[in-house]
Design an enzyme around this catalytic site. Structure first.
Site, PDB file in Angstrom:
ATOM      1  N   CYS A   2       0.846  -1.180   0.000  1.00  0.00           N
ATOM      2  CA  CYS A   2       0.000   0.000   0.000  1.00  0.00           C
ATOM      3  C   CYS A   2       0.888   1.239   0.000  1.00  0.00           C
ATOM      4  O   CYS A   2       1.867   1.315   0.732  1.00  0.00           O
ATOM      5  CB  CYS A   2      -0.944   0.099   1.192  1.00  0.00           C
ATOM      6  SG  CYS A   2      -2.076  -1.275   1.349  1.00  0.00           S
ATOM      7  N   ASN A 105      -1.788   1.676   5.853  1.00  0.00           N
ATOM      8  CA  ASN A 105      -0.906   0.646   5.314  1.00  0.00           C
ATOM      9  C   ASN A 105      -0.493  -0.236   6.480  1.00  0.00           C
ATOM     10  O   ASN A 105      -0.041   0.282   7.494  1.00  0.00           O
ATOM     11  CB  ASN A 105       0.333   1.313   4.678  1.00  0.00           C
ATOM     12  CG  ASN A 105       1.407   0.312   4.304  1.00  0.00           C
ATOM     13  OD1 ASN A 105       1.108  -0.841   4.010  1.00  0.00           O
ATOM     14  ND2 ASN A 105       2.648   0.756   4.311  1.00  0.00           N
ATOM     15  N   GLY A 106      -0.658  -1.551   6.338  1.00  0.00           N
ATOM     16  CA  GLY A 106      -0.265  -2.467   7.411  1.00  0.00           C
ATOM     17  C   GLY A 106      -1.433  -3.352   7.797  1.00  0.00           C
ATOM     18  O   GLY A 106      -2.386  -3.521   7.021  1.00  0.00           O
ATOM     19  N   LYS A 530      12.125 -14.799 -11.090  1.00  0.00           N
ATOM     20  CA  LYS A 530      11.767 -13.736 -12.048  1.00  0.00           C
ATOM     21  C   LYS A 530      10.683 -14.232 -12.995  1.00  0.00           C
ATOM     22  O   LYS A 530       9.728 -13.523 -13.292  1.00  0.00           O
ATOM     23  CB  LYS A 530      12.989 -13.300 -12.878  1.00  0.00           C
ATOM     24  CG  LYS A 530      14.031 -12.504 -12.149  1.00  0.00           C
ATOM     25  CD  LYS A 530      13.683 -11.045 -11.936  1.00  0.00           C
ATOM     26  CE  LYS A 530      13.106 -10.778 -10.594  1.00  0.00           C
ATOM     27  NZ  LYS A 530      13.916 -10.778  -9.439  1.00  0.00           N
TER      28      LYS A 530
HETATM   29  O1  M6R Z   1      12.674  -4.890  -0.074  1.00  0.00           O
HETATM   30  P1  M6R Z   1      13.225  -6.253   0.111  1.00  0.00           P
HETATM   31  O2  M6R Z   1      14.566  -6.439  -0.556  1.00  0.00           O
HETATM   32  O3  M6R Z   1      13.288  -6.679   1.552  1.00  0.00           O
HETATM   33  O4  M6R Z   1      12.206  -7.232  -0.603  1.00  0.00           O
HETATM   34  C1  M6R Z   1      12.307  -8.618  -0.465  1.00  0.00           C
HETATM   35  C2  M6R Z   1      11.475  -9.328  -1.500  1.00  0.00           C
HETATM   36  O5  M6R Z   1      10.122  -9.039  -1.326  1.00  0.00           O
HETATM   37  C3  M6R Z   1      11.889  -8.921  -2.921  1.00  0.00           C
HETATM   38  O6  M6R Z   1      13.247  -9.177  -3.106  1.00  0.00           O
HETATM   39  C4  M6R Z   1      11.076  -9.670  -3.985  1.00  0.00           C
HETATM   40  O7  M6R Z   1      11.314 -11.046  -3.887  1.00  0.00           O
HETATM   41  C5  M6R Z   1      11.462  -9.157  -5.350  1.00  0.00           C
HETATM   42  N1  M6R Z   1      10.837  -7.899  -5.616  1.00  0.00           N
HETATM   43  C6  M6R Z   1      11.166 -10.127  -6.425  1.00  0.00           C
HETATM   44  O8  M6R Z   1      11.652  -9.682  -7.645  1.00  0.00           O
END
Ligand code: M6R
Length: 657
Positions: A2, A105-106, A530
């Site tokens: 959000c 948000n949350g 990906k």
């Molecule tokens: O913001 P973060 O690096 O903690 O996010 C962790 C994952 O949600 C993030 O790496 C997610 O897996 C990727 N956006 C996928 O491409």
């Protein structure tokens, strides 16, 4: 997840807020809505679906509609947790009398009890969300304490001040900010309501009785203040207001903030002034635009050489020492480390898996990599000599925050790798290394991953150096190899047309498998992630040696198998084993795509397609082998007609557990 925006100033709040939401849409796109205070009324417009639906609804209002002229407002783009993504569950949520509107948000964990209490008092809830209770609780609190008052205590700033001590009381036309001392007004109501909530929340609220005022609060969820000239912003992320100002103020845990056109005021939930930190954002609005690319993801893939170079810049001192950004640990603390845990989620977890190879090799300290969401629940053995490395692009991933907090309670030291200045994870850590990837807007991580790899290598080298395992010249030699990587990534990018063509031919595959060994294994996992998230296809990554223990049964005639090969130089044993694994899958009908190093002549006879990448030292190879997999996934997704930047069901910043 959000995205939220608040604005007070001389411009059309509705326009500023919707523009801000556009930049935050990566955080969630199930619905969008705005609320503004116009002519002493709160006006709410909200629609299910992407922001374009809201923009269309707003465009259909009569040109003279007073909503357009409102000077204060809030807006929300939703990633649904409680309640389906419908118009009625879209934020903002209004109180029963329509005088207060709230965005959230949350997750409010005690919402069911609060809802029961409201219903028992005769309030009819209009949505299935956890968030709506806040609007009704605020209205009840305002009704209970209805005395207008002046400005109260708090850390506050104005456009002329350093963000420290001027009051909000401001000049002519300044809004009156309700005051905690007397317990009246929206600010005081917000404090009182927050004290009753459990869980994670960023909240913004407006009230028809206090035009020119937006009140926010945060616990375990991000919120920053944007400091403009005669205008102030609140947002989940600086991207929302970066086109208006690059000056921002971090908010701490359990704080309430009020903005008017004349300043901002920050207090804790009890009303005491709260310390804040102001900072300048080192990128501008153009960095958050598509810049001629069809998708943000393509732009961000192309930005990787620069992002890698920026993350490396200035890391090696003249004395040959690696520097971190913030260090609240002594060298002795680092020398005492006898065990490392890396905690992260998704792509960041894959960066951690690569880091394990480098850190153990360079430091000889045992290193485990854990999914942050699992870490604290299995009661890991942690103490003062454990170093927990938390990797997070956003710095706000709730699973990683909770893992970090668990580690701190057990007295472990925490080092953060993050791309977001002032976010929760670096703020709560003992040491920080920031990646300099710039804003990553596409939900699928690309440049964040490569820069996390670089940061992990630097952490490994730093530890090895502090512990006396590597001398400055050895560290310098690896840094020189790292410094050569941006141009190697550039070389990869220049040869991607055949990969795109391959992607177009794979659009109808039922399933795609990725295999690798050593650091190629996490690259295989990342390639599969990906493809899953962008193309919505079955894709899985495996350690190549594991195939024969079960997954090889998945291979059918024509199943594409993407094989990430190690260099034949120096790791010949691994390379030979990988060739054997390729032969095994090919014998069962697989269509083999090999990602191999230039000059690897052994692989071509066994592959249907070979994508060559420049020669690199083995440990650094993921910086080049990952790139074709990113391009492939984006192309397959586009071929299948998907929204590459905003895949279904996802959000960029995952701020719930
Ligand atoms: O913001 P973060 O690096 O903690 O996010 C962790 C994952 O949600 C993030 O790496 C997610 O897996 C990727 N956006 C996928 O491409």
């Amino acid at each position: 997840m959000c995205g939220i925006v608040g604005y007070v100033g001389a411009r059309s709040a509705c326009t500023v807020v919707v523009d801000g939401l556009r930049r935050l849409e990566y955080r969630g796109y199930d619905s969008a809505g705005v609320a503004v205070v116009a002519d002493d009324e709160v006006r709410v417009v909200k629609r299910a679906g992407k922001l374009t639906n809201l923009a269309k609804a707003l465009a259909e209002l009569p040109p003279a509609d007073r909503l357009r002229a409102a000077a204060s407002g809030i807006g929300h783009t939703r990633w649904a947790t409680h309640g389906a993504p419908t118009d009625r569950n879209a934020h903002p949520h209004a109180s029963a009398d329509g005088r207060v509107a709230v965005i959230h948000n949350g997750i409010i964990e005690n919402f069911a009890r609060l809802r029961d209490e409201l219903e028992a008092a005769g309030v009819e809830l209009a949505s299935d969300t956890d968030s709506e209770v806040v609007a009704h609780l605020l209205a009840a609190e305002l009704a209970r304490t209805a005395v207008p008052v002046g400005v109260g205590a708090g850390t506050s700033g104005s456009d002329g001040g350093p963000g420290g001590d001027a009051g909000i009381s401001g000049g002519a036309g300044a809004a009156t900010v309700g005051d905690g001392a007397s317990g009246a007004g929206l600010v005081a109501a917000m404090r009182a309501v927050c004290a009753r909530l459990t869980g994670a929340f960023t909240l913004l609220a407006v009230s028809a009785d206090e035009p020119g005022l937006v009140v926010g609060a945060r616990r375990n969820s991000p919120l920053v203040v944007g400091v403009g000239a005669g205008e102030y912003f609140l947002a989940s992320d600086v991207a929302a207001f970066i086109e208006h100002t690059r000056d921002a103020v971090e908010l701490g845990q359990d704080q309430v903030v009020a903005i008017t056109a004349d300043g901002y005021q920050v207090t804790d939930f009890a009303g005491a002034p709260a310390p804040t930190q102001r900072y300048h954002v080192d990128w501008d609005a153009s960095a958050a635009e598509k810049g001629g690319y069809d998708y943000f993801m393509l732009k961000e893939i192309a930005e990787q050489p620069k992002a890698v170079a920026d993350t490396l810049r200035g890391r090696l001192t003249e004395a040959g020492e690696i520097t971190l950004d913030e260090v609240r640990l002594s060298d002795q603390d680092l020398r005492d480390v006898d065990k490392i845990f890396i905690v992260a989620c998704g792509t960041a977890y894959h960066a951690g898996l690569v880091a394990k190879y480098a850190i153990e090799h360079w430091t000889r300290i045992p290193c485990e990599v854990e999914l942050a969401s699992e870490f604290r629940y299995r009661d890991p053995v942690l103490d003062r000599s454990t170093l927990v490395v938390a990797i997070s692009q956003s710095g706000e991933t709730m699973d990683t925050i909770m893992a970090l907090r668990h580690a701190k309670v057990q007295k472990a030291r925490v080092l953060a790798i993050s791309n977001t200045n002032g976010s929760t994870i670096p703020r709560e850590s003992d040491a920080v290394l920031y990646t300099h990837a710039g804003p990553e807007v596409a939900v699928a991580s690309t440049k964040a991953f490569l820069t996390q790899l670089v940061a992990c290598y630097l952490v490994g080298l730093h530890l090895a150096q502090v512990r006396g395992i590597k001398y400055a010249d050895e560290v310098g030699a690896v840094v020189a190899q790292l410094q050569a990587m941006p141009s190697k990534v550039d070389e990869v990018l220049a040869t991607m047309e055949p990969v795109r063509e391959l992607g177009r031919s794979l659009g109808s595959a039922r399933s795609v498998l990725f295999i690798g060994r050593h650091v190629g294994y996490p690259v295989a996992l990342e390639g599969a992630l990906k493809l899953k998230e962008l193309a919505y296809m079955h894709a899985e990554g495996f350690a190549a040696g594991e195939l024969k223990h079960g997954p090889i049964a998945l291979i059918d005639d024509g199943t594409p198998v993407i094989c990430v090969l190690p260099s034949p130089r120096g790791r010949a044993v691994l390379h030979d084993k990988m060739i054997s694994n390729i032969q095994e899958v090919r014998a069962r009908g697989a269509r083999v795509v090999a990602i191999a190093e230039e000059g690897d002549t052994a692989v071509a006879p066994h592959a249907d397609h070979v994508v060559y990448v420049p020669r690199t030292p083995t440990l650094l190879a993921p910086l080049v082998t990952t790139v074709p997999l990113q391009v492939l996934a984006a192309e397959i997704a586009a071929t299948r007609g998907h929204d590459v930047d905003q895949p279904r069901n996802l959000a960029k910043s995952v701020t719930v557990e």
